[in-house]
Design a protein around this motif. Sequence first.
Motif, mmCIF file in Angstrom:
data_model
loop_
_atom_site.group_PDB
_atom_site.id
_atom_site.type_symbol
_atom_site.label_atom_id
_atom_site.label_comp_id
_atom_site.label_asym_id
_atom_site.label_seq_id
_atom_site.Cartn_x
_atom_site.Cartn_y
_atom_site.Cartn_z
ATOM 1 N N GLN A 171 29.554 62.830 51.009
ATOM 2 C CA GLN A 171 29.187 62.024 49.842
ATOM 3 C C GLN A 171 27.943 62.557 49.125
ATOM 4 O OE1 GLN A 171 29.182 57.796 50.635
ATOM 5 N NE2 GLN A 171 31.321 57.781 51.231
ATOM 6 N N THR B 210 26.768 63.629 45.815
ATOM 7 C CA THR B 210 27.372 63.291 44.528
ATOM 8 C C THR B 210 26.790 64.023 43.328
ATOM 9 O OG1 THR B 210 25.864 61.407 44.321
ATOM 10 C CG2 THR B 210 28.013 60.980 45.335
ATOM 11 N N HIS C 43 33.620 60.128 46.023
ATOM 12 C CA HIS C 43 32.178 60.286 46.220
ATOM 13 C C HIS C 43 31.754 61.751 46.238
ATOM 14 C CE1 HIS C 43 32.132 56.007 46.991
ATOM 15 N NE2 HIS C 43 32.981 56.170 47.993
ATOM 16 N N SER C 44 32.483 62.585 45.497
ATOM 17 C CA SER C 44 32.086 63.973 45.271
ATOM 18 C C SER C 44 32.288 64.261 43.785
ATOM 19 C CB SER C 44 32.927 64.939 46.104
ATOM 20 O OG SER C 44 32.662 64.775 47.476
ATOM 21 N N PRO C 45 31.442 65.073 43.184
ATOM 22 C CA PRO C 45 31.573 65.322 41.749
ATOM 23 C C PRO C 45 32.772 66.200 41.446
ATOM 24 C CG PRO C 45 29.869 66.718 42.660
ATOM 25 C CD PRO C 45 30.298 65.801 43.765
ATOM 26 N N SER D 56 24.375 62.734 52.257
ATOM 27 C CA SER D 56 24.062 62.479 50.851
ATOM 28 C C SER D 56 22.568 62.627 50.584
ATOM 29 C CB SER D 56 24.533 61.083 50.444
ATOM 30 O OG SER D 56 23.805 60.101 51.146
#
Length: 275
Positions: free
Chosen positions: A128, A130, A156-158, A224
């Motif tokens: 995650q 982001t 939850h990843s770009p 994250s």
Amino acid sequence: MKKSRAAAGTAGRPGARAPHGGKAPQGQESWLYGDHAVLAALANPRRKLRRLVVTRAKFDAFDPDLQGHIQSLIAPEFFDKDALAALLPENAIHQGIALLPAPLAEPAIEDLPGAEETEPAVVAVLDQVTDPQNVGAILRSAAAFNVKALIVPDRHSPPVTGVLAKAASGALETVPVIRVGNLSRALDQLADRGYWRIGMDGKADKTLEQAAQGLQKVALILGSEGKGLRHLTAEKCDLLAKLPIGPQIESLNVSNAAAIAFYELDRPGRLTGKK
């Protein structure tokens, strides 16, 4: 080890088959911009090219061989800077060149080196993360230090956009990005393929150097930007490890931590079989 291992814009159009059951391109087409991102994509034979937009001054500054090579791949469209900028996100630093390619075919974990292969291997797993600039910077470091692939969850990843590609500085073309629907299942698959799953945690007892000693294949898991590894992800790890940073600072930015960790694992003799 926790489990036994056997002895990693506009709607996208269908592209080439991915190897060994990986996904065909499913992402959205997105403009790449800036010298490194565009020229690396043009140099990648796996890329299907849609449009190349460039200012006349930029194109004329290329040497004749590069001009001829580009024209052999795709006919450039000449725009002024303002017209080119209108195609891109606000404030994009385009350097006078932008490319619209089809998304790359996505490989699968089954395409990664397996337990039967004796060469050491490192893959990175993001839990995650982001921020696209962080992910792009991690890709750039992965390319520098021989990381075989970057594994990210679908959610939850770009997405792969120009922002991410520019931060990656061409590494998007050389480091495979594997998107998975279920990160927990992906970590099990990595274990089955002989990877030790090492989660980066600033409160771990061991340093990464200590944790990786004697291992041959490592899946390095980074959490994250703010919260670090999720509890369920940490439970899937075989080992937790930290970087030996000074007491003046609590933690590093995830892309900085990744770069240091990749370097550590790429050092000669760090992994079994590493020369």
